[in-house]
Write a protein that holds these residues in place. Structure first.
Motif, short mmCIF file in Angstrom:
data_model
loop_
_atom_site.label_atom_id
_atom_site.label_comp_id
_atom_site.label_asym_id
_atom_site.label_seq_id
_atom_site.Cartn_x
_atom_site.Cartn_y
_atom_site.Cartn_z
N LEU A 82 -2.84 -32.26 32.15
CA LEU A 82 -2.94 -31.00 33.16
C LEU A 82 -4.85 -30.95 32.24
CD1 LEU A 82 -0.42 -28.88 32.70
CD2 LEU A 82 -0.94 -30.22 34.97
N ILE A 83 -4.70 -31.21 30.93
CA ILE A 83 -5.86 -30.45 30.77
C ILE A 83 -6.72 -31.22 30.73
CG2 ILE A 83 -7.33 -30.45 28.33
CD1 ILE A 83 -4.67 -30.50 27.12
N ARG A 84 -6.79 -33.18 30.79
CA ARG A 84 -8.19 -33.71 31.75
C ARG A 84 -8.47 -33.49 32.79
NH1 ARG A 84 -6.70 -38.63 31.90
NH2 ARG A 84 -4.91 -38.70 30.62
N ARG A 85 -7.68 -32.44 34.13
CA ARG A 85 -7.99 -32.18 35.23
C ARG A 85 -8.35 -30.71 35.44
NH1 ARG A 85 -4.78 -35.71 39.43
NH2 ARG A 85 -4.52 -37.80 38.31
N GLY A 86 -7.84 -30.29 33.74
CA GLY A 86 -9.52 -28.94 33.96
C GLY A 86 -7.83 -27.75 34.79
N PHE A 87 -6.67 -27.89 34.74
CA PHE A 87 -6.19 -27.15 34.52
C PHE A 87 -4.94 -26.46 33.76
CE2 PHE A 87 -4.78 -29.78 38.58
CZ PHE A 87 -5.52 -29.65 39.04
N TRP A 88 -6.96 -25.54 32.73
CA TRP A 88 -6.20 -24.61 31.71
C TRP A 88 -4.69 -24.19 31.63
CZ3 TRP A 88 -8.99 -28.13 29.17
CH2 TRP A 88 -10.64 -28.31 29.39
N THR A 89 -4.94 -23.20 32.15
CA THR A 89 -3.54 -22.21 32.59
C THR A 89 -2.54 -22.79 32.89
OG1 THR A 89 -4.99 -20.93 33.04
CG2 THR A 89 -2.88 -20.04 33.38
N LEU A 90 -1.55 -23.64 33.72
CA LEU A 90 -1.10 -24.04 33.47
C LEU A 90 -0.55 -25.20 32.40
CD1 LEU A 90 0.94 -25.24 35.65
CD2 LEU A 90 0.41 -26.58 36.21
N ALA A 91 -1.52 -25.94 31.36
CA ALA A 91 -1.03 -26.83 30.86
C ALA A 91 -0.73 -25.62 29.58
CB ALA A 91 -2.52 -27.46 30.19
N ALA A 92 -1.43 -25.24 29.48
CA ALA A 92 -1.09 -23.74 28.79
C ALA A 92 0.37 -23.46 28.03
CB ALA A 92 -2.55 -22.22 28.20
N ARG A 93 0.58 -22.57 29.84
CA ARG A 93 2.07 -22.58 30.07
C ARG A 93 3.20 -23.64 29.30
NH1 ARG A 93 2.09 -17.49 31.88
NH2 ARG A 93 0.57 -17.16 32.76
N VAL A 94 2.55 -24.95 29.91
CA VAL A 94 3.91 -26.29 29.41
C VAL A 94 3.48 -26.32 28.02
CG1 VAL A 94 4.22 -28.77 29.59
CG2 VAL A 94 3.21 -26.54 31.38
N CYS A 95 2.56 -26.21 27.55
CA CYS A 95 2.73 -26.12 25.86
C CYS A 95 3.70 -24.86 25.28
CB CYS A 95 1.23 -25.85 25.31
SG CYS A 95 0.59 -27.12 25.68
N CYS A 96 4.10 -23.65 26.17
CA CYS A 96 4.25 -22.38 25.98
C CYS A 96 5.76 -22.80 25.51
CB CYS A 96 4.08 -21.14 25.64
SG CYS A 96 2.46 -20.58 25.44
N LEU A 97 5.99 -23.25 26.81
CA LEU A 97 7.68 -23.17 27.20
C LEU A 97 8.16 -24.80 26.76
CD1 LEU A 97 7.27 -23.46 31.12
CD2 LEU A 97 8.97 -22.20 29.13
N PHE A 98 7.42 -26.53 25.67
CA PHE A 98 7.75 -27.22 25.75
C PHE A 98 6.58 -27.22 24.02
CE2 PHE A 98 8.20 -27.88 29.44
CZ PHE A 98 9.00 -29.03 29.82
N GLN A 99 7.39 -26.18 23.50
CA GLN A 99 7.03 -25.89 21.77
C GLN A 99 7.68 -26.79 21.77
OE1 GLN A 99 6.50 -22.52 20.44
NE2 GLN A 99 5.90 -21.79 22.27
N ASN A 100 9.12 -26.92 20.96
CA ASN A 100 9.92 -27.51 20.20
C ASN A 100 9.05 -28.99 20.59
OD1 ASN A 100 10.72 -25.83 18.81
ND2 ASN A 100 12.49 -25.64 20.51
N SER A 101 8.73 -29.52 21.70
CA SER A 101 8.70 -30.96 21.64
C SER A 101 7.09 -31.89 21.40
CB SER A 101 8.37 -31.01 23.11
OG SER A 101 9.68 -31.21 23.80
N ILE A 102 6.43 -30.14 21.37
CA ILE A 102 4.85 -30.67 20.95
C ILE A 102 4.92 -30.98 19.47
CG2 ILE A 102 2.73 -29.37 20.87
CD1 ILE A 102 3.49 -28.50 23.72
N ILE A 103 5.76 -30.31 18.81
CA ILE A 103 5.58 -29.97 17.02
C ILE A 103 6.23 -31.40 16.61
CG2 ILE A 103 6.75 -28.47 15.40
CD1 ILE A 103 6.62 -25.95 16.65
N SER A 104 6.81 -32.11 17.56
CA SER A 104 7.51 -33.39 16.79
C SER A 104 5.84 -34.02 16.87
CB SER A 104 8.15 -34.05 17.44
OG SER A 104 7.24 -34.39 19.08
N CYS A 105 6.02 -35.06 15.17
CA CYS A 105 5.23 -35.51 15.18
C CYS A 105 4.45 -37.27 16.26
CB CYS A 105 5.48 -37.01 14.30
SG CYS A 105 6.19 -36.51 12.59
N ARG A 106 5.56 -37.53 17.34
CA ARG A 106 4.75 -38.25 18.28
C ARG A 106 3.87 -37.78 19.58
NH1 ARG A 106 5.23 -39.96 22.88
NH2 ARG A 106 5.48 -42.43 23.78
N ALA A 107 4.19 -36.40 19.74
CA ALA A 107 3.98 -35.73 20.51
C ALA A 107 2.34 -35.08 19.94
CB ALA A 107 4.45 -34.65 20.64
N ARG A 108 1.93 -35.02 18.92
CA ARG A 108 0.83 -34.60 18.02
C ARG A 108 -0.29 -35.79 17.91
NH1 ARG A 108 2.15 -31.41 11.74
NH2 ARG A 108 -0.45 -31.37 12.47
#
Length: 1086
Positions: free
Chosen positions: A365-391
């Protein structure tokens, strides 16, 4: 700030829609009510879409740049399957039960050809198709349980050899019920029916029943291949069971275990990542789901997916886990390839979903320029993003860069959530260094001597399709447009937007179009746009575009007017609204007004303007309305002068042209401003359209002196008002909401046909290059109507109305009746405007429209058409005055009904009765009764008299009509009281001599009391009716009281005796039945 629910860390996958396929279906004409997508299949190369018209569309997934169309005359396509190991072969099943195997000949660049047609299942419904994974063999299952195999010998060795090849069909087996699903792997065929699952060894011809317990319903089954590193481990089989369960079966057909997913499905659904709507998640738990899985499909990463009418479910069956489930409703079928899902919905729509890790989804989503949608997905999936693999895929600098792209003025809550997420990843003191490297971490750039920004991507190692360079992406874009043949989609689709203002914007969007001229909303932006974005971030915006400079004053005035109109004190006071619009209209006229109306060219006061308008009307009144040639010639000469003097005397010529604008046909079409003179931002244009349309609705026009004027002022004549309205439309047609404009003209300018003609002329100018307009010259009516139907759905687009106008002008009344199939896109009020000079044509259309519906739905349809309610009386007057008997035949000199005149035939009697029977207020009912009486439509008049409780008047007219059948209890026309019976007997006595002793009346000889007139209004017939209604014993005293017993014959006496006997027997019968019931009830109680 309200807390946003966070998805648990156990969910690290998501379904995402990166490409919207609606434009693809529209280009293939698979989004209409006549033609829909019926089945779907997918392979590495192809997306196959079968249609209800018998066509199979093969779209190359790589860029959607190539299309093959395979036609079938054997019926609609019911099933399609692509050969995964050799994508040059496709199998198709039709609605007639035939199975057609195609060889596409893509390697030899030849035409696709049919290599075999199987009629083994002819007359049956093919429910499943499946290819062999190694050989060219197709397995077919139908609704009676028959399974066959079609063995295909390839023709790639040469056509001469293929000519003599036999294509045998082998019957595999016949199971006990309909085949639900077929699957094949390593020599084993899996057959799932309504009752159980069967495993077949096709090489040794052995069969096994899987499990001992049967089931009832649609349950799927599939093979579960093992990985390449699994050694000698055999594949598994998973079979759906009732109650959200699955059997795990080994490759020999033995049930190993039962997996229960009911309790695991008690969680809330994960959102589907799509630009169609913002992702949302509810943290509360839901009740366990007991589901039946209609099909099971193997998905990449050791997953099994299925679906129900509620959503999509993806399981990890080996570990008995639910990977995810998401709400995607109304799914008819799903085709999968690796981690791609193509969902066919019941309405024919196709949705392309991808199963991805959350971090991969956000990265894309970031590479396609969909900034708002990418940010909303980040906020919903915070637990997954904090994991080592996602980082690893989403380092801190990428998240910082994502946050910097958000709008601080409108997305402050989202920015705060992103800051909270970033603070959880890394201490605050190291965040600044990450921000400085946000851009350079994943891309860098250099400025060439020419000023071009050169972007150097560091993502070349990734396998994503969006990581191509600037040159290759731009080149492939041009090549794709060149490769697709233009003649396949040469038909122009008309725009039917609500506002014409949005029509011209679409021309600037071809930069992001894919082949088929399809704008895909999820496509990544052009590299040139990305470069411009980088440049704008690095350089201060020192100057604005010239167009923005040009419209600066208008934009400021527009914003000020919008703000004022939002004040309730202004919004609720029409005079205040007009004053605001008058001030704003001066700015609009300064920027977009025609030269003849500018203040520098004309200096006239309001009085002079009004006097000129009156002079125009007087001049036009002198012309013969039946002869349009002088006017046409004059207009033609004026236009000729206009073209010659355009640069010398614009003011004078334009003044003459507008003064002769009372007849707006033909040549005056050229003076419309149907497109904006300069580029206008969409948001600005939306506000301009709103205010301009509001000016027209409130009659705030320009009088030509550079100032806005209220035409609603009492000092301004009505004719001058519509002349100003016509001039306003011609000047600002590109800024008017065409739908609201049409409704305003119909309601406010009903008595000014020139305003409607101006509106139609503008629409003609707007659609002068439409394919329908071009076809109107040399095509017949049926072809044009078919073309209009194929271009649908039109909704309520005004562009359809102008095509209807052209049809009516060319073909007359015959073109109106077929237009009923375009309802409600075309309403009766539109047709009434089209044929206002010949109301009979409108009546024929309205009658046909009402009769096109079933009888029980005609009243509701007609009631919905009566908008506004006042048109009911207009339509009723038209209906009773056309195709009706002469008034002299239905009404006598005294205004009373002539005998039997209610039996005359009225051409629109059904329509009239429907109109008068619809609910209405008391005053409207009285007016309708007066209309029916004035024209002699006595059935409707009697109905309204009874409904208005004017019963005495109804009985009087029934006596004049001399028809006893009008006195019946169904519609309430039978007398209800003794006084009404006395009045009716008196009427019969007074009219007996007049009605029944003057020979034939309307072709029937009648005489009082004789058997030759059993249905006439006579004393004896009324007396018999009275005896039947209240009984002979009560009727005789009443007749004696009225002194009418001497006028009764022996026939009356005989009938009364019969009635007494029948009444006595009926009472005896009732008494007997009551006694029997009484005895039965006592016996039951005992």
């Amino acid at each position: 700030m309200a807390s946003v629910p966070i998805i648990p860390d156990s969910y690290n996958h998501v379904l995402a829609e990166f490409e919207c396929l609606d434009p693809l279906l529209s280009a293939l004409r698979l989004d209409s009510s006549r033609l829909k997508c019926t089945c779907i299949a997918v392979s590495k190369r192809w997306l196959a879409l079968g249609s209800s018209g018998g066509g199979l569309n093969l779209i190359q997934k790589d860029g959607w740049k190539q299309r093959l169309f395979l036609a079938h005359k054997e019926g609609a396509i019911s099933r399609v399957a692509c050969c995964l190991h050799d994508e040059d072969y496709v199998a198709v099943a039709t609605s007639q039960g035939l199975v057609v195997v195609w060889e596409l000949n893509q390697e030899r660049r030849g035409k696709p050809e049919r290599i075999y047609v199987s009629s083994e299942h002819k007359g049956r419904k093919v429910t499943a198709l499946c290819w062999d994974t190694a050989a060219l063999r197709v397995f077919v299952g139908d609704h009676v349980g028959k399974v066959s195999a079609i063995k295909i010998n390839t023709s790639k060795q040469g056509k001469a050899a293929a000519t003599f090849v036999m294509f045998p069909v082998q019957i595999i087996t016949t199971v006990d019920s309909r085949v639900v699903q077929l699957d094949y792997l390593d020599g084993r065929l899996l057959i799932s029916s309504l009752t159980r699952t069967y495993l077949c060894d096709t090489e040794r011809e052995k069969f096994w029943k899987i499990g001992n317990k049967e089931r009832d319903g649609e349950f799927g089954a599939c093979f579960f291949p093992v990985g390449k590193n699994s050694g000698n481990q055999q594949p598994l089989i998973y079979c759906a069971r009732p109650g959200s369960r699955m059997w795990e079966v080994n490759f020999d057909g033995e049930v190993q275990s039962t997996h229960q997913f009911k309790q695991l499905l008690s969680s809330q659904p994960l959102p589907v990542v799509t630009l169609r709507l913002d992702p949302h998640y509810t943290s509360s738990s839901c009740s366990p789901q007991s589901l039946s899985f209609p099909k099971l499909l193997y998905l990449a990463e050791h997953c099994v997916m299925t679906w129900t009418e509620r959503g999509i479910y993806i399981f990890l069956p080996q570990s008995v886990q639910v990977l995810l489930w998401s709400e995607v409703k109304d799914i008819q079928d799903v085709a999968v390839y690796k981690s791609e899902l193509f969902c066919l919905h019941t309405n024919g729509k196709v949705v392309h979903l991808s199963l991805l890790l959350v971090d991969r989804c956000i990265e894309r989503l970031i590479r396609r320029g969909f900034w708002t949608l990418a940010a909303r997905v980040c906020c919903l999936f915070q637990n997954s993003i904090i994991s080592c693999r996602a980082r690893k895929n989403l380092p801190l600098d990428k998240l910082e860069h994502l946050k910097s792209q958000l709008d601080a003025s409108t997305q402050q809550d989202l920015i705060t959530q992103m800051e909270e997420l970033i603070s959880k990843l890394e201490p605050l003191d190291s965040a600044c260094s990450s921000r400085r490297s946000s851009i350079s971490s994943h891309e860098s750039f250099s400025i060439l001597d020419s000023g071009i920004y050169r972007v150097i991507s560091r993502r070349g190692s990734q396998s994503d399709e969006d990581s191509c360079s600037l040159h290759s992406q731009t080149f492939s874009e041009d090549e794709r447009l060149k490769e697709f043949p233009a003649h396949q989609e040469d038909e122009q689709v008309e725009l039917d937007n609500v506002s014409h203002a949005s029509v011209t914007v679409e021309a600037d969007r071809n930069e992001t179009f894919l082949p088929f001229s399809i704008p895909l909303s999820f496509r990544s932006p052009s590299p040139l746009v990305s470069l411009q974005a980088v440049k704008e971030r690095l350089e201060p915006q020192s100057c604005q575009l010239p167009e923005e400079d040009h419209l600066r004053d208008l934009n400021a005035a527009t914003a000020e007017a919008i703000a004022k109109l939002q004040d309730p004190l202004v919004l609720l006071e029409p005079q205040c609204m007009r004053r605001v619009l008058q001030e704003w209209l001066i700015y609009l006229e300064e920027k977009f007004g025609s030269k003849e109306h500018s203040a520098s060219s004309i200096k006239k006061s309001k009085t002079v303007c009004v006097e000129e308008e009156r002079a125009v009307l007087e001049e036009n009144a002198r012309l013969d309305p039946t002869d349009g040639d002088p006017s046409d010639k004059e207009q033609s000469s004026i236009l000729k002068d206009c073209s010659e003097k355009e640069n010398t005397d614009d003011t004078c010529v334009s003044k003459n042209m507008c003064e002769n604008s009372t007849d707006l046909k033909g040549p005056l079409d050229s003076c419309f401003q149907v497109s904006p003179p300069c580029v206008i931002e969409p948001d600005v244009q939306k506000d301009l359209v709103e205010l301009t349309t509001l000016c027209f609705e409130l009659r705030v026009f320009s009088c030509g002196n550079g100032e806005a004027e209220e035409s609603s002022d009492a000092s301004l004549p009505l004719a001058a008002s519509w002349t100003l309205a016509c001039r306003f439309m011609r000047s600002y047609f590109f800024l008017l909401d065409l739908k609201r404009l049409k409704q305003c003209i119909i309601t406010m300018y009903a008595t000014s046909p020139n305003v409607w003609e101006t509106y139609i002329a503008g629409l003609k100018e707007l659609t002068c290059h439409s394919p329908v307009t071009l076809a109107m010259e040399n095509e017949d009516m049926l072809k044009i109507l078919k073309q209009l139907h194929d271009l649908g759905p039109w909704d309520d687009s005004p562009l359809l109305l102008v095509h209807a106008q052209r049809l009516y002008e060319k073909f007359g009344e015959t073109a109106l009746r077929p237009l009923i199939k375009f309802h409600p896109s075309i309403l009766p009020s539109d047709i009434k405007q089209l044929c206002r000079n010949d109301p009979a044509h409108f009546l024929a259309y309205l009658d046909s429209l009402v009769k096109s519906k079933p009888e029980d739905k005609r009243s509701s349809l007609l009631r919905s058409l009566l908008q506004p309610e006042s048109v009911r009386l207009d339509w009723l007057c038209l209906a009773v005055s056309h195709d009706a008997p002469q008034r002299a035949n239905t009404v006598d000199a005294e205004g009373n009904p002539r005998p039997r005149s209610h039996l005359f035939t009225w051409g629109y009697s059904q329509l009239i009765l429907l109109l008068i029977k619809l609910p209405a207020d008391f005053v409207t009912k009285e007016k309708m009764a007066d209309i029916c009486k004035a024209h002699g439509f006595w059935p409707g008049y009697l109905f309204l008299c009874l409904e208005l409780d004017r019963r005495i008047e109804a009985f009087t007219n029934i006596a004049h009509l001399d028809d006893l059948s009008l006195l019946n209890g169904e519609d309430g026309s039978i007398p209800e009281t003794i006084e009404e019976w006395k009045f009716l007997l008196c009427l019969a006595q007074n009219h007996s001599t007049t009605f029944h002793h003057h020979g034939p009346q309307n072709g029937k000889a009648v005489s009082n009391g004789s058997p030759s007139c059993p249905d006439c209004i006579t004393v004896e017939n009324i007396a018999l009716l009275l005896a039947k209604a209240i009984g002979p014993n009560r009727a005789l005293p009443l007749l004696q009281e009225c002194g009418l017993t001497l006028e009764l014959s022996e026939r009356f006496t005989g009938v009364c005796e019969i009635l007494r006997i029948a009444e006595k027997r009926q009472r005896a019968l009732i008494q007997s039945m009551l006694e029997r019931c009484d005895r039965f009830l006592w016996s039951q109680q005992a």
